[in-house]
Design a protein around this motif. Structure first.
Motif, PDB file in Angstrom:
ATOM      1  N   ARG A   1       0.830  -1.209   0.000  1.00 46.69           N
ATOM      2  CA  ARG A   1       0.000   0.000   0.000  1.00 46.69           C
ATOM      3  C   ARG A   1       0.867   1.262   0.000  1.00 46.69           C
ATOM      4  NH1 ARG A   1      -2.700  -1.402   3.869  1.00 46.69           N
ATOM      5  NH2 ARG A   1      -1.581  -0.338   5.563  1.00 46.69           N
TER       6      ARG A   1
ATOM      7  N   GLN B   1       3.158   5.633  -6.139  1.00 53.23           N
ATOM      8  CA  GLN B   1       2.992   5.439  -7.584  1.00 53.23           C
ATOM      9  C   GLN B   1       4.188   4.756  -8.230  1.00 53.23           C
ATOM     10  OE1 GLN B   1       1.972   9.514  -8.785  1.00 53.23           O
ATOM     11  NE2 GLN B   1      -0.176   8.921  -8.808  1.00 53.23           N
TER      12      GLN B   1
ATOM     13  N   THR C   1      -1.016  -8.886  -3.522  1.00 54.64           N
ATOM     14  CA  THR C   1      -1.772  -8.487  -4.718  1.00 54.64           C
ATOM     15  C   THR C   1      -1.689  -6.978  -4.870  1.00 54.64           C
ATOM     16  OG1 THR C   1      -3.311 -10.331  -4.377  1.00 54.64           O
ATOM     17  CG2 THR C   1      -3.999  -8.572  -5.877  1.00 54.64           C
ATOM     18  N   PRO C   2      -0.807  -6.500  -5.736  1.00 51.63           N
ATOM     19  CA  PRO C   2      -0.720  -5.052  -5.933  1.00 51.63           C
ATOM     20  C   PRO C   2      -1.909  -4.525  -6.717  1.00 51.63           C
ATOM     21  CG  PRO C   2       0.828  -6.209  -7.370  1.00 51.63           C
ATOM     22  CD  PRO C   2       0.161  -7.251  -6.528  1.00 51.63           C
ATOM     23  N   PRO C   3      -2.125  -3.224  -6.716  1.00 50.41           N
ATOM     24  CA  PRO C   3      -3.222  -2.648  -7.501  1.00 50.41           C
ATOM     25  C   PRO C   3      -3.053  -2.942  -8.979  1.00 50.41           C
ATOM     26  CG  PRO C   3      -2.351  -1.047  -5.931  1.00 50.41           C
ATOM     27  CD  PRO C   3      -1.410  -2.208  -5.917  1.00 50.41           C
ATOM     28  N   PRO C   4      -4.140  -2.899  -9.746  1.00 45.84           N
ATOM     29  CA  PRO C   4      -4.055  -3.147 -11.195  1.00 45.84           C
ATOM     30  C   PRO C   4      -3.046  -2.212 -11.851  1.00 45.84           C
ATOM     31  CG  PRO C   4      -6.344  -3.091 -10.479  1.00 45.84           C
ATOM     32  CD  PRO C   4      -5.528  -2.655  -9.301  1.00 45.84           C
TER      33      PRO C   4
ATOM     34  N   ALA D   1       2.535   1.630  -3.413  1.00 42.13           N
ATOM     35  CA  ALA D   1       1.537   1.965  -4.433  1.00 42.13           C
ATOM     36  C   ALA D   1       1.112   3.429  -4.308  1.00 42.13           C
ATOM     37  CB  ALA D   1       0.333   1.045  -4.316  1.00 42.13           C
ATOM     38  N   GLU D   2       1.014   3.925  -3.087  1.00 40.56           N
ATOM     39  CA  GLU D   2       0.663   5.334  -2.878  1.00 40.56           C
ATOM     40  C   GLU D   2       1.728   6.265  -3.438  1.00 40.56           C
ATOM     41  OE1 GLU D   2       0.118   5.467   1.324  1.00 40.56           O
ATOM     42  OE2 GLU D   2      -1.957   4.721   1.250  1.00 40.56           O
TER      43      GLU D   2
END
Length: 370
Positions: free
Chosen positions: A118, A124, A142-145, A121-122
């Motif tokens: 998380r 980017q 499971t990373p973001p799409p 991912a934040e």
């Protein structure tokens, strides 16, 4: 107070070089073939150097829709004396291709895989590598799409709802086969493996490789579940050397176990390698080569694995792929290892198996006569 000097812009470079801003953009982004003369390219580069102009990473990110950063999540790898080679080599590959690596270390208090994913991912990141210190099998995050994931030194538990990510792992199975074959080649028949005391992937695959080679040679494999530490090797080897007909060779699950076995031999008055040959597994930095005698061992290819994993990930990022490509095409084999061994060790599609080469030193010799 003197105001800070203004940062030069592409317009300043264009004015100094006497060309358009579009020409400056094409030159600095490497898109000059057939569009910008050599003279103008040289003018732009000279003007940029004179002004101290550097491209804005933020502007590039907005234009390319990527941040050119990669997130690397590790467990205890930062504290490992040798597995850090994976992170170093992965970071070097990223830098060579214009990416920066942000590392999240799970050994920090209260850190979790989900929290690390998380956090990165934040920020980017364009892709993620999950690196494990020791060979293991994990429940893959499971990373973001849109954020591809590659596993390093581990592979994923099978899941029905999603395809497994690309995983880069050492060829423990074939590494153990190489060790057993080497001992057979020099004439040993009383060979014992000092294995781990767990059911980890590394333990199981190294045991399997050792047993297969001995069975192929018509010998009954003998495996002693010792452990992973130096004192485990000392204790197990001392017991074996006290037997009426002791082994003439030991294959040890880890270099530190091998060091314990060599110590036990010294205490028992057994000369290594004249009376007892010993092979380890790891090729641990500042350790295997300084033992007495220097240890013949199977190397874990941490550097090659780090390069392979980051290359596979950046290929996915650059291609904008949502589904993992066949990363096996990007994998190399270490030190000229034969490709048949590497292919045989592949566990599944999407798994890249990197060869574990034999490192010859001085702890293996022909068995004593009689």
């Amino acid at each position: 107070m003197t105001p800070a000097a203004r940062r030069p812009t592409s317009a300043d470079v264009a004015e100094r070089a006497g060309v358009s801003r579009a020409t400056v953009s094409m030159v600095l982004n490497g898109r000059t073939e057939g569009t910008v003369s050599t003279v103008n390219q040289e003018k732009v580069l000279a003007a940029a150097a004179e002004l101290g102009y550097t491209r804005s990473a933020v502007a590039m990110s907005l234009r390319e829709r990527r941040t050119r950063t990669i997130g690397l999540i590790s467990d205890e790898i930062a504290t490992s004396p040798w597995a850090g080679r994976m992170v170093r080599e992965a970071s070097m590959v990223a830098a060579e291709r214009g990416y920066m690596v942000l590392t999240a270390d799970l050994s920090l208090r209260e850190a979790t895989v989900e929290g690390a994913v998380r956090m990165l991912a934040e920020r980017q990141v364009d892709g993620l590598v999950y690196a494990a210190m020791g060979r293991t099998r994990i429940t893959a995050p499971t990373p973001p799409p849109g954020i591809p994931l590659v596993l390093l030194n581990c592979d994923a538990q099978p899941r029905e709802e999603a395809a497994a990510p690309v995983a880069v792992v050492p060829d423990d199975l074939q590494g153990a086969r190489r060790a057993a074959r080497r001992l057979l080649e020099v004439g040993h028949r009383r060979i014992v493996m000092l294995s781990g005391d767990d059911d980890s992937v590394a333990t199981c695959e190294r045991q399997q490789g050792f047993a297969e080679v001995l069975e192929e040679a018509g010998l009954a494999p003998r495996i002693v579940r010792a452990g992973w530490q130096m004192d485990d090797g000392f204790r197990a080897a001392a017991e074996l050397l006290a037997e009426p007909v002791p082994p003439t060779a030991l294959f040890c699950i880890r270099d530190r176990v091998a060091a314990g076995a060599i110590h036990a031999a010294a205490v028992a008055g057994v000369a290594v390698p004249r009376e007892l040959s010993v092979i380890g597994f790891d090729d641990e930095d500042f350790f295997a080569e300084v033992l007495t005698p220097p240890l013949t061992t199977i190397a874990l290819p941490h550097a090659e694995m780090g390069r392979t994993a980051m290359t596979a990930l950046l290929d996915l990022v650059d291609a904008g792929a949502e589904e993992p490509a066949d990363a096996a095409d990007t994998a190399g084999t270490a030190d000229g290892a034969d490709t048949a061994d590497t292919a045989d060790g592949a566990a599944a599609a999407g798994t890249v198996v990197v060869a574990c080469p034999l490192v010859e030193r001085s702890s293996v010799a022909r068995p004593p006569a009689g």
